[in-house]
Scaffold this active site. Structure first.
Site, PDB file in Angstrom:
ATOM      1  N   ARG A  13       0.836  -1.226   0.000  1.00 20.33           N
ATOM      2  CA  ARG A  13       0.000   0.000   0.000  1.00 20.33           C
ATOM      3  C   ARG A  13       0.865   1.270   0.000  1.00 20.33           C
ATOM      4  NH1 ARG A  13      -3.286  -3.764  -0.501  1.00 20.33           N
ATOM      5  NH2 ARG A  13      -5.362  -3.789   0.432  1.00 20.33           N
ATOM      6  N   SER A  51     -11.005  -1.521   3.560  1.00 21.78           N
ATOM      7  CA  SER A  51     -10.148  -1.657   4.751  1.00 21.78           C
ATOM      8  C   SER A  51      -9.847  -0.267   5.288  1.00 21.78           C
ATOM      9  CB  SER A  51      -8.820  -2.315   4.396  1.00 21.78           C
ATOM     10  OG  SER A  51      -9.020  -3.598   3.882  1.00 21.78           O
ATOM     11  N   GLU A  76      -5.410   3.205   6.647  1.00 22.50           N
ATOM     12  CA  GLU A  76      -5.050   3.203   5.227  1.00 22.50           C
ATOM     13  C   GLU A  76      -5.760   4.372   4.543  1.00 22.50           C
ATOM     14  OE1 GLU A  76      -5.212   0.181   1.430  1.00 22.50           O
ATOM     15  OE2 GLU A  76      -6.725  -0.062   2.963  1.00 22.50           O
TER      16      GLU A  76
END
Ligand code: EPU
Length: 341
Positions: A167, A240, A336
């Site tokens: 990520r 998420s 995130e």
């Protein structure tokens, strides 16, 4: 170029808050983007700006954004190289990611099928290094074409130059805010290599009759995602909310003395990744609400807007969850999602 003032972003981000942007500008070509950047350096130079994609990783703190929201409507797909084994496809940053996956699967080109149904657009796939079921965007990216914000110059980054990690990319790190992605070139396989060993893909394929093809893998991934992840059209969420922490192997071994069934994923010889969703569930948060926000009852990594919540309420829940995980496991977990003040 399309320009809207005092525009609601409710339909443009998946958490579903009714945030009003002073300006929303949608550009459809590199030339239009360059004209827009000139305006940001001139007339609009006092205003903050934010480039969005599908809005699936954004959380706005308040109900207004007193700046300029940029959105790419650069679309189109072009084969730039083809041989017996591979196809290199150059795609506009504004193409919807899952439309691209569906197109590649329909052409018989493998590589993206495990990334089916991820919300968002092509530009963000290269910035976020989106990933699921053992595949990440970086595994497919050949190069990323960008425009430098300060100069309007074109710069193409090779995959290596993008410094991809879990990520992570140079566009989120060192060069954050300095380049805007206009096109991404992906490498696809004419003879697909399947990745079926992550999570329950194999079990889902079996349940569907056992056939392994690009179409069936795509269907299996869609079915697993739909069973766990809330549909943002119904319940506001950003997939998420937290990243899975990467920790030294010793930390995982220590926790496993008390929790021998804790799942983990290999990262390298010294590190493993622990599913934050598992830890959050162990802390008793799965399915629990705090006012108008909650931890999703089928996947504890996802925070949901039960209706009418503000960004600050989501952050308050995030802080409560993070502090409990830290207390129980001694591990810091980090959002995130990008929090826009
Ligand atoms: N788990 C629990 N309880 C939960 C959630 C998960 O015990 O509430 C356990 C599962 O049983 C499994 C493990 O944790 O053993 C991993 O769960 P899952 O396969 O659902 O994936 P994840 O690690 O929670 C990551 C990605 C997802 C991606 C899936 C599948 C991140 C931040 N998230 O989630 O990506 O779809 O793997 O590959 O890496 C997203 O980024 O928005 C996203 C949905």
């Amino acid at each position: 170029m399309k320009h809207y003032t005092n525009h609601s972003l409710k339909e443009l981000h998946t958490f579903g808050m009714d945030v009003r942007a002073a300006h929303l500008v949608e550009y459809a070509s590199v030339d239009e983007l360059c004209a827009l950047l000139e305006k940001l350096r001139g007339e609009w130079k006092e205003l903050p700006y934010l480039h969005i994609g599908g809005g699936s990783n954004l959380l706005f703190a308040s109900d207004s954004y007193a700046g300029v929201i940029l959105h790419s409507a650069i679309v189109g797909k072009e084969i730039v190289l083809e041989d017996e084994e591979t196809v290199h496809l150059r795609v506009g940053a504004g193409v919807v990611w899952d439309d691209l996956v569906a197109y590649c699967v329909s052409q018989g080109w493998g590589g993206m099928e495990n990334l089916s149904l991820i919300p968002g657009e092509v530009g963000a796939s290269a910035v976020q290094n989106i990933g699921a079921y053992g595949v990440e965007a970086k595994d497919l990216i050949v190069s990323v074409a960008t425009i430098e914000v300060a100069t309007g110059n074109v710069r193409t980054f090779t995959c290596d130059e993008c410094a991809y990690g879990y990520r992570q990319s140079i566009f989120k790190g060192e060069l954050k805010g300095k380049y805007i992605v206009t096109h991404v070139t992906y490498r696809l396989q004419k003879h697909p290599v399947y990745h079926l060993d992550y999570g329950n893909i194999r079990a889902e394929l079996e349940r569907m009759g056992g056939e392994v093809s690009l179409e069936s893998v795509r269907r299996a991934v869609i079915s697993i995602r739909e069973s766990k992840l809330p549909d943002p059209k119904v319940t506001g969420n950003a997939g998420s909310f937290f990243m899975n922490p990467v920790v030294p192997r010793g930390v995982m071994e220590h926790i496993r003395q008390d929790y021998p069934h804790m799942p983990f994923y290999e990262v390298d010889a010294e590190h493993v990744k622990i599913p934050a969703g598992w830890m959050i569930e162990q802390c008793g948060w799965k399915g629990r609400a705090m006012g108008r926000v909650a931890v999703h009852d089928k996947q504890a990594l996802v925070l949901v807007n039960l209706g009418g919540a503000t960004g600050d309420e989501v952050m308050a829940l995030s802080d409560a969850v993070r502090s409990d995980v830290k207390e129980k496991f001694g591990i810091d977990i980090h959002p995130e999602v990008n929090f826009i003040q």
